[in-house]
Write an enzyme that holds these catalytic residues in place. Structure first.
Site, PDB file in Angstrom:
ATOM      1  N   CYS A   1       0.805  -1.226   0.000  1.00  0.00           N
ATOM      2  CA  CYS A   1       0.000   0.000   0.000  1.00  0.00           C
ATOM      3  C   CYS A   1       0.837   1.276   0.000  1.00  0.00           C
ATOM      4  CB  CYS A   1      -0.929  -0.006   1.218  1.00  0.00           C
ATOM      5  SG  CYS A   1      -0.203  -0.711   2.711  1.00  0.00           S
TER       6      CYS A   1
ATOM      7  N   HIS B   1      -3.327   6.274   4.512  1.00  0.00           N
ATOM      8  CA  HIS B   1      -1.890   6.399   4.791  1.00  0.00           C
ATOM      9  C   HIS B   1      -1.421   7.776   4.310  1.00  0.00           C
ATOM     10  CE1 HIS B   1      -1.699   2.267   5.848  1.00  0.00           C
ATOM     11  NE2 HIS B   1      -0.959   1.784   4.880  1.00  0.00           N
TER      12      HIS B   1
HETATM   13  P1  NAP Z   1      -7.833  -9.286   7.729  1.00  0.00           P
HETATM   14  O1  NAP Z   1      -8.812  -8.182   7.883  1.00  0.00           O
HETATM   15  O2  NAP Z   1      -7.192  -9.852   8.936  1.00  0.00           O
HETATM   16  O3  NAP Z   1      -8.531 -10.461   6.880  1.00  0.00           O
HETATM   17  C1  NAP Z   1      -7.898 -11.667   6.644  1.00  0.00           C
HETATM   18  C2  NAP Z   1      -8.695 -12.459   5.624  1.00  0.00           C
HETATM   19  O4  NAP Z   1      -8.019 -13.687   5.345  1.00  0.00           O
HETATM   20  C3  NAP Z   1     -10.084 -12.852   6.134  1.00  0.00           C
HETATM   21  O5  NAP Z   1     -10.981 -12.878   5.056  1.00  0.00           O
HETATM   22  C4  NAP Z   1      -9.821 -14.261   6.645  1.00  0.00           C
HETATM   23  O6  NAP Z   1     -10.975 -15.067   6.664  1.00  0.00           O
HETATM   24  C5  NAP Z   1      -8.885 -14.767   5.588  1.00  0.00           C
HETATM   25  N1  NAP Z   1      -8.173 -15.960   6.038  1.00  0.00           N
HETATM   26  C6  NAP Z   1      -7.495 -16.111   7.206  1.00  0.00           C
HETATM   27  N2  NAP Z   1      -7.027 -17.380   7.296  1.00  0.00           N
HETATM   28  C7  NAP Z   1      -7.449 -18.029   6.187  1.00  0.00           C
HETATM   29  C8  NAP Z   1      -7.307 -19.361   5.707  1.00  0.00           C
HETATM   30  N3  NAP Z   1      -6.632 -20.297   6.394  1.00  0.00           N
HETATM   31  N4  NAP Z   1      -7.881 -19.686   4.511  1.00  0.00           N
HETATM   32  C9  NAP Z   1      -8.564 -18.759   3.803  1.00  0.00           C
HETATM   33  N5  NAP Z   1      -8.747 -17.487   4.215  1.00  0.00           N
HETATM   34  C10 NAP Z   1      -8.171 -17.121   5.389  1.00  0.00           C
HETATM   35  O7  NAP Z   1      -6.623  -8.841   6.804  1.00  0.00           O
HETATM   36  P2  NAP Z   1      -6.592  -7.816   5.585  1.00  0.00           P
HETATM   37  O8  NAP Z   1      -6.189  -6.502   6.082  1.00  0.00           O
HETATM   38  O9  NAP Z   1      -7.809  -7.931   4.768  1.00  0.00           O
HETATM   39  O10 NAP Z   1      -5.327  -8.354   4.788  1.00  0.00           O
HETATM   40  C11 NAP Z   1      -5.231  -9.645   4.262  1.00  0.00           C
HETATM   41  C12 NAP Z   1      -3.893  -9.771   3.571  1.00  0.00           C
HETATM   42  O11 NAP Z   1      -3.838  -8.866   2.478  1.00  0.00           O
HETATM   43  C13 NAP Z   1      -2.689  -9.379   4.433  1.00  0.00           C
HETATM   44  O12 NAP Z   1      -2.222 -10.467   5.181  1.00  0.00           O
HETATM   45  C14 NAP Z   1      -1.685  -8.908   3.431  1.00  0.00           C
HETATM   46  O13 NAP Z   1      -0.960 -10.011   2.948  1.00  0.00           O
HETATM   47  C15 NAP Z   1      -2.541  -8.362   2.328  1.00  0.00           C
HETATM   48  N6  NAP Z   1      -2.615  -6.891   2.363  1.00  0.00           N
HETATM   49  C16 NAP Z   1      -1.985  -6.203   1.419  1.00  0.00           C
HETATM   50  C17 NAP Z   1      -2.008  -4.847   1.443  1.00  0.00           C
HETATM   51  C18 NAP Z   1      -1.238  -4.093   0.443  1.00  0.00           C
HETATM   52  O14 NAP Z   1      -0.420  -3.337   0.841  1.00  0.00           O
HETATM   53  N7  NAP Z   1      -1.480  -4.236  -0.827  1.00  0.00           N
HETATM   54  C19 NAP Z   1      -2.658  -4.161   2.413  1.00  0.00           C
HETATM   55  C20 NAP Z   1      -3.334  -4.865   3.392  1.00  0.00           C
HETATM   56  C21 NAP Z   1      -3.274  -6.238   3.346  1.00  0.00           C
HETATM   57  P3  NAP Z   1     -11.805 -15.289   8.065  1.00  0.00           P
HETATM   58  O15 NAP Z   1     -12.658 -14.079   8.227  1.00  0.00           O
HETATM   59  O16 NAP Z   1     -12.598 -16.512   7.765  1.00  0.00           O
HETATM   60  O17 NAP Z   1     -10.803 -15.475   9.141  1.00  0.00           O
HETATM   61  N1  12T Z   2       2.280  -5.882   7.381  1.00  0.00           N
HETATM   62  O1  12T Z   2       0.898  -6.314   1.818  1.00  0.00           O
HETATM   63  O2  12T Z   2       0.851  -4.148   8.588  1.00  0.00           O
HETATM   64  O3  12T Z   2       2.932  -6.495   2.474  1.00  0.00           O
HETATM   65  O4  12T Z   2       0.146  -2.465   7.435  1.00  0.00           O
HETATM   66  C1  12T Z   2       0.600  -4.507   3.942  1.00  0.00           C
HETATM   67  C2  12T Z   2       0.326  -3.860   5.127  1.00  0.00           C
HETATM   68  C3  12T Z   2       1.978  -6.061   5.063  1.00  0.00           C
HETATM   69  C4  12T Z   2       1.756  -6.183   2.660  1.00  0.00           C
HETATM   70  C5  12T Z   2       0.608  -3.613   7.523  1.00  0.00           C
HETATM   71  C6  12T Z   2       1.719  -5.419   6.247  1.00  0.00           C
HETATM   72  C7  12T Z   2       1.425  -5.573   3.931  1.00  0.00           C
HETATM   73  C8  12T Z   2       0.889  -4.317   6.264  1.00  0.00           C
END
Ligand code: NAP
Ligand code: 12T
Length: 346
Positions: free
Chosen positions: A132, A252
């Protein structure tokens, strides 16, 4: 995106902070969907999510979930991507992955459409969505890179808790209420939930996002360094970052210092930023107008302001860059890549 061949889409992590935004965007943008599969962990299986007036039942993500899927949007963490992305690709899906799992793999394009959509068109099944903090910075740097070249970038971030997921948002809200009620706040998630030590985020600033690497920079800081070079396809850009978590739910902010390769006129820089796709210039100090996280939330653009010449370096430039980390920083960049791929197919 109406009048197009409809495609089957899967969202992995559909219940998460990013996944929910993906589902909303697919609806708002009228993405041409034949069938939408919403996948998450077994804990969410059976729950329903409203999409275009219908209830869609969430299923547990499994290797066989991807049969017939054209686009798989992953946002369930790096470990789940490492496990399931190869299965999605084997089923013929184009994967756009939001995690850091594949970003630096040489065969995987790392894409911000305003900067390097051409790289996405060369994909071999996986396209990575950058971090991000990187996305909003490179979107604003792109017109300056093209016009003047960039020697060096020094950035400090002020990052919202939603970047760390739904549980981190809850932690900020609970701690804030506890502090205001005179209770001792409890820290269990931030800065990194899997590490043993946690710090209070309410009424605080934490100079750690993600784990530390061997050089003293955090992994989040090194993502900004390495991803910026990869997206521009230019290893010569020098980048140093300090990533800080602040008690903001979404949006951010970044203080960015850039040294251009060529001398510039400040008015030309502002004109280039004002014209750049996906970028909005908000820069009227005389009216106290500059980008704010509270204004950026819910918007798809990257907002830039406080554009000013360095006091000493003739090619030095300072600016303030703000965007909704869950939208352009994550869900929108992913859905935008999918939209652009569909356009390129026509
Ligand atoms: P979050 O709010 O904690 O949501 C996690 C998601 O993953 C929920 O839908 C969860 O489902 C699912 N999940 C967890 N364990 C799983 C499993 N074993 N099998 C299938 N699904 C599972 O996190 P978030 O902020 O949305 O972020 C998720 C991921 O996106 C992060 O870990 C990161 O890698 C990535 N991300 C990237 C950016 C970026 O900078 N581009 C920003 C934020 C996040 P349940 O509800 O069923 O637990
Ligand atoms: N740890 O997609 O904590 O690499 O804000 C994005 C956001 C990892 C990622 C965070 C993180 C990612 C966070």
């Amino acid at each position: 995106m109406e009048n197009q061949t409809k495609v089957n889409v899967a969202v992995v992590g559909a219940t998460g902070a990013v996944g929910q935004q993906m589902v909303s965007l697919l609806e708002e943008r009228n993405f041409p969907i034949a069938q939408l599969k919403l996948l998450a962990s077994g804990r969410s299986a059976g729950k329903t999510v409203r999409f275009k007036g219908q209830d869609i039942t969430i299923e547990e993500a499994k290797p066989e979930s991807f049969a017939g899927v054209d686009f798989a949007l992953f946002s369930a963490g790096g470990a789940i991507s490492k496990e399931l992305v190869p299965h999605a690709v084997a089923h013929g899906a184009v994967v756009i992955d939001n995690t850091s799992a594949f970003r630096m793999e040489p065969d995987v394009p790392l894409v911000v459409p305003e900067v390097n959509m051409h790289a996405a068109l060369q994909h071999k099944g996986i396209i990575a969505n950058p971090n991000c903090s990187t996305i909003q910075m490179v979107a604003a740097l792109k017109p300056l890179y093209d016009r003047y070249g960039i020697d060096r970038v020094i950035v400090s971030t002020y990052q919202a808790v939603s970047g760390a997921g739904a549980s981190a948002i809850q932690e900020l809200l609970t701690q804030s209420a506890d502090v205001l009620a005179g209770k001792q706040p409890e820290a269990k998630i931030l800065p990194v939930s899997k590490l043993p030590v946690h710090h209070q985020i309410a009424f605080n600033a934490i100079p750690q996002i993600d784990v530390f690497t061997d050089n003293g920079f955090t992994f989040e800081e090194m993502k900004m360094v390495n991803e910026t070079k990869k997206i521009f396809g230019d290893d010569s850009i020098q980048v140093a970052a300090t990533c800080v978590r602040i008690p903001v739910v979404s949006g951010h902010s970044e203080s960015v210092y850039v040294e251009l390769k060529e001398e510039y006129q400040l008015e030309d820089v502002k004109a280039l930023l004002a014209d750049a796709p996906g970028v909005v210039l908000v820069d009227s100090p005389e009216e106290q107008r500059y980008p704010l996280a509270t204004d950026a939330v819910g918007k798809l653009d990257v907002f830039v302001g406080r554009v000013r010449r360095d006091l000493n370096h003739p090619r030095g430039l300072h600016m303030w860059i703000v965007s909704d980390n869950l939208l352009k920083g994550a869900a929108w960049n992913t859905v935008q890549i999918a939209e652009e791929l569909l356009k390129a197919r026509q």
